[in-house]
Structure formats: structure tokens, C-alpha cells
Design an enzyme around this catalytic site. Structure first.
Site, PDB file in Angstrom:
ATOM      1  CE  LYS A  78      24.933  23.474 -76.073  1.00 39.46           C
ATOM      2  NZ  LYS A  78      23.491  23.782 -75.863  1.00 39.46           N
ATOM      3  CB  SER A 153      22.548  26.667 -78.378  1.00 38.01           C
ATOM      4  OG  SER A 153      22.273  25.817 -77.270  1.00 38.01           O
ATOM      5  CB  SER A 177      19.531  24.239 -77.053  1.00 40.52           C
ATOM      6  OG  SER A 177      19.579  25.607 -77.302  1.00 40.52           O
TER       7      SER A 177
END
Ligand code: GLN
Length: 486
Positions: A78, A153, A177
Site C-alpha cells: 500500500k 482504505s 482498512s
């Protein structure tokens, strides 16, 4: 070819047998990434570099050198996790051109075990969001149904594993997330205990909640990554030191036992009555979960509904505390030290800050900085921040009591399957409320995992969330493995 990469174990066997090479593995993923560019999962792909690294590993293996635990495993990270010499944007304009000058501890540990990082994955800006629609670089599509969101997210990290664009990926979980996008995409998503994995090199959102998490397709893969990235770190004093069970010490042995022998342990499982009865929970999901608990009971496990009168307070407490921490953490992005700076040159200092931050941050990040500044302001501190801290303390105490009587808590991961792109973008409150089942684990610091057990009649997958007491990941993974086999 895809099958060889279904699990780290299968891949390693194939490497040892010489039926595949690391270079072929990387080439396979690069082709897949290229073919599915429309998903927008990757913000940057490190193709040439990954191929070069693969060739070096192939050479070493063929020369008889011992293989690292993650030898040639192709991983996406990420874009909130620092990788030295590579961009690091947090999916924000304010960091658009920033290049990291050091490795996150988790990344250093992956590389030390010979993993290959193939690229940086899209996400909500500064990890704030539940749908990946807050990225400054465009939203990510759910590969199962391209007009639906992948969750957030860490949406890019989930889709990369879902669509076969890497073997495993890293995300971050401050309030769900990792677990929620895993749920929306039909894969596994583990949020370790707070303090299990170093946060050094993870861009801070809410420091007392943030933890790096893992996406994968098998429990064994997730366990292997956790084993590598966890452990104490001189750069993060909140990571658990010595004493108590450590994943690295016992995971392999226990995991091996569990896989080799039939695990006939009977679990004491609790679920929150208010959570399953919540009017916001999709009816079909409620029924599927309750039916599954019926099967567990029939198999000899104990499953009990317990009262949890605090449910309605957890989302407000979470948003008060995390926005407060975010307003402080994001103060460093001011256009002076690094990152985006307004091109205007004729401004006095306050105007310069305002202009830079309004242009550099997206709407949701601005909303949270303002909210966080408000709840910390002199006249409102006690009414909001102190109150929310008290709720957090109550939750921690209640959780300790629950784990005296039970091994596992189960909840849905989310109240619905993945919603349609744009469906909630004008209504931030409804987006926040969809975090109802995930923020509990972050408020209390316990580990949680989303297990991809179900498919809805609307065609979308959904998961079941399981949690254990803090630092009890080994039990959580064993339970998960067992449930995934049924
Ligand atoms: N959806 C939650 C939020 O927007 C969780 C985010 C996260 O875990 N990073 O705060």
C-alpha cells in the site's frame, strides 16, 4: 501457471523442483497487471527492478544457496508504507513527488527474507475512507463487479490479491482498512494486534490505532508474512517486547501441527447480540452468519450471543479519536519541509499554509483535519475527546472480561456487500457508519481477520470477522484455517 502461485508453499515447491523460476513468476504478474490496468490497483509498478531481483534470486538458488522464507514471493505494498528510493504518496497530491529515504521496518524484513516488491498500491488518501474513492489518483474497481467499490482504505491492496496481480499484499488498518476491503473482494485480510508489527515507515493516520495488515488467499500465506514482519523494533516503542507468546517463536511449530494433524479443538465463540440484530445489517448476511454458527454448534463448539450495549458508541468514539490524532499527525504537511507547495510566491505565511494545504489535501482529509482540530479545541476537549477516551477504556475493560469466558468473538466484517461506485460519496456519515463492525478491534487493540466464507445472491462475496484476545494471533490463525476448511 496461475495455480503454481496459489500459495507460497506451492510456489516454493515448484521453484525447488525447477518447474518455475522467480523471473517467470514476476513476468506472470507483470502481464496480469498490464492486462488489468483498468482496475487502477497499482499507482506504480517496479517492473524492471523486480525482474532483475528475480534473476539474482534464481541465480543464487541454482547455485545452491539457502532460500529466504519469502524467496521470490511477489508482494505489492500500500502506498503509505515506505520503500527506500521509491515514491510514497499516501494517494495524495501533497506527497505526489515524494521519494522515501528509508525502508519501513516491515519492508526491510520482507526484503531480508528475499521477497520481491512489485509495486505500490492505490488507497484512500492518507488511508481515510472505506471505498477507495478518496484517492487523488482515481478510484479502484472491484474485479468481481467493476461498477462496485473494492472497499477501503486499502482497496488497491485487496484488488491486487483478488485479481491475481501479486501473491500477497500489505495494507494498513486503522479502523477496518484491511478487513473491510478483503470482505468486499472475497479474500483474507488480517489486522494484527496493535503493537505486533512496527509502525516505523508507515505514514501515520491515527498513531494509537494504526497497524500494518496482510491480504492473502490462504491462511498459511498470511501467517508466513505475519511471522516475518512482526516483532520488536528500536524505532517503534509501542511494539511488544519479549515475554508472552511471539508469532515468530511459535507460529511455525503450531501451524505445522495444526495443518498436519486433525485439529479437534472445541472453541468457545461469542457474538454481540446487538451487532447481529442491528437494523443496518443486510438480512441475507445475518441469516448466513447465524446458520453457520448453527453448524459450529452441531460440530461441538460453544456459540453464545452476548449483550454488548456499547455498540452505538464505537463509531462516534472512533471518529473523534482518530480525527484528533490525524489533525496532529498531518500538521507536518505544510509545504515548507517537503511535499507539495503552492506555486504562489506573494503570500504571507498563514495564507501560504492555507493555500498549500487546501490545494494539496483532498476533501475528506480536510474534513477530518477540521473535525479533529475542533474536538481538541479548548472549549470542546472534555465533551468530545475525553468522553471518547472514556468509551475506549470501557471497551478495553469489557473486552478483557469477554475473553475470560470465550476464545473467539465473531462479527460480520461489514453491514453490506460492496456498494456501487458513487453510492455513498455525498454522504460521509453513512460511509462512517459502515465501519460499525471493524473499529471495535482497533479501539481495543485486538487482532481481527476477515474470512471469505460467503457469496450473496447479488453475486458479491462477503466475509465473517473473527477476533481473539490481544497478541493471540496464533489461535486466530488456527481458528481461521479450521473455518476455511469446512
Ligand atoms: N474507514 C475507516 C476510516 O476511514 C478506516 C480507515 C483505515 O482503517 N485506515 O477511518
Amino acid at each position: 501457471m496461475g495455480l503454481i502461485f496459489h500459495s507460497i508453499e506451492a510456489y516454493h515447491l515448484a521453484l525447488k523442483a525447477g518447474t518455475v523460476s522467480c523471473e517467470e513468476a514476476v513476468a506472470h504478474y507483470l502481464t496480469a497487471i498490464d492486462r488489468q490496468k483498468d482496475l487502477n490497483a497499482y499507482l506504480r509498478v517496479y517492473g524492471a527492478e523486480a525482474l532483475e531481483k528475480a534473476r539474482v534470486l534464481d541465480g543464487r538458488r541454482k547455485a545452491g544457496e539457502p532460500m529466504g522464507k519469502l524467496h521470490g514471493v511477489v508482494i505489492g505494498i500500500k502506498d503509505v508504507i515506505a520503500y527506500k528510493g521509491h515514491g510514497l504518496t499516501a494517494a495524495s497530491r501533497i506527497l505526489e513527488d515524494y521519494v522515501s529515504i528509508y525502508n519501513a521496518t516491515a519492508v526491510g524484513k520482507l526484503l531480508a527474507e528475499e521477497a520481491i516488491i512489485i509495486g505500490a498500491l492505490n488507497c484512500d488518501e492518507f488511508a481515510m475512507g472505506s471505498s477507495n474513492e478518496n484517492s487523488a489518483f482515481g478510484n479502484v474497481l472491484n474485479a468481481r463487479c467493476k461498477d462496485r467499490v473494492p472497499g477501503g482504505s486499502s482497496g488497491g491492496s485487496a484488488v491486487a490479491v483478488q485479481a491475481g496481480l501479486c501473491m500477497v499484499s500489505l495494507g494498513s488498518d486503522t479502523g477496518g482498512s484491511v478487513r473491510q476491503p478483503a470482505d468486499f473482494c472475497g479474500i483474507l485480510g488480517l489486522k494484527p494486534s496493535y503493537g505486533r508489527v512496527s509502525r516505523y515507515g508507515l505514514i501515520a493516520y491515527a498513531s494509537s490505532f494504526d497497524v500494518i495488515g496482510i491480504f492473502g488467499k490462504t491462511v498459511a500465506d498470511v501467517a508466513s508474512i505475519l511471522e516475518v514482519i512482526s516483532g520488536e523494533d528500536e524505532f517503534d516503542s509501542t511494539v511488544k517486547r519479549g515475554g508472552g507468546p511471539s508469532i515468530s517463536a511459535d507460529a511455525r511449530a503450531e501451524f505445522a501441527t495444526m495443518v498436519d494433524q486433525a485439529d479437534d479443538r472445541k472453541y468457545r465463540i461469542a457474538y454481540f447480540k446487538e451487532a447481529l440484530e442491528h437494523p443496518g445489517l443486510d438480512e441475507e448476511m445475518r441469516t448466513a452468519i447465524l446458520d453457520r454458527t448453527g453448524e459450529w454448534k452441531a460440530a461441538g463448539h460453544t456459540v453464545e450471543a452476548i449483550d454488548f450495549e456499547l455498540l452505538d458508541y464505537i463509531v462516534p468514539a472512533y471518529y473523534v479519536l482518530t480525527t484528533a490524532e490525524a489533525s496532529s499527525n498531518l500538521a507536518r504537511f505544510d509545504g515548507v519541509r517537503y511535499g507539495y507547495r503552492t506555486p504562489a510566491t506573494d503570500l504571507e505565511l498563514t495564507e501560504f499554509y492555507k493555500r498549500t494545504r487546501s490545494q494539496g489535501f483532498g476533501k475528506e482529509v480536510q474534513r477530518r483535519i477540521l473535525l479533529g482540530t475542533f474536538v481538541l479545541s479548548a472549549g470542546y476537549y472534555d465533551a468530545y475527546f475525553t468522553k471518547a477516551q472514556q468509551v475506549r477504556q470501557l471497551l478495553v475493560e469489557r473486552t478483557e472480561l469477554i475473553f475470560k469466558d470465550f476464545d473467539i468473538i465473531i462479527l460480520p466484517t461489514a453491514p453490506s456487500t460492496a456498494w456501487r461506485i458513487g453510492e455513498k460519496t455525498d454522504d460521509p456519515i453513512s460511509m462512517y457508519l459502515a465501519d460499525i463492525y471493524t473499529v471495535y478491534a482497533n479501539l481495543t487493540g485486538i487482532p481481527g481477520i476477515s474470512l471469505p466464507l460467503f457469496v450473496h445472491t447479488n453475486g458479491m462475496p462477503f466475509g465473517l470477522q473473527a477476533m481473539t484476545n490481544r497478541f493471540n494471533e496464533v489461535s486466530l490463525l488456527q481458528f481461521s484455517h479450521r473455518m476455511m476448511q469446512q
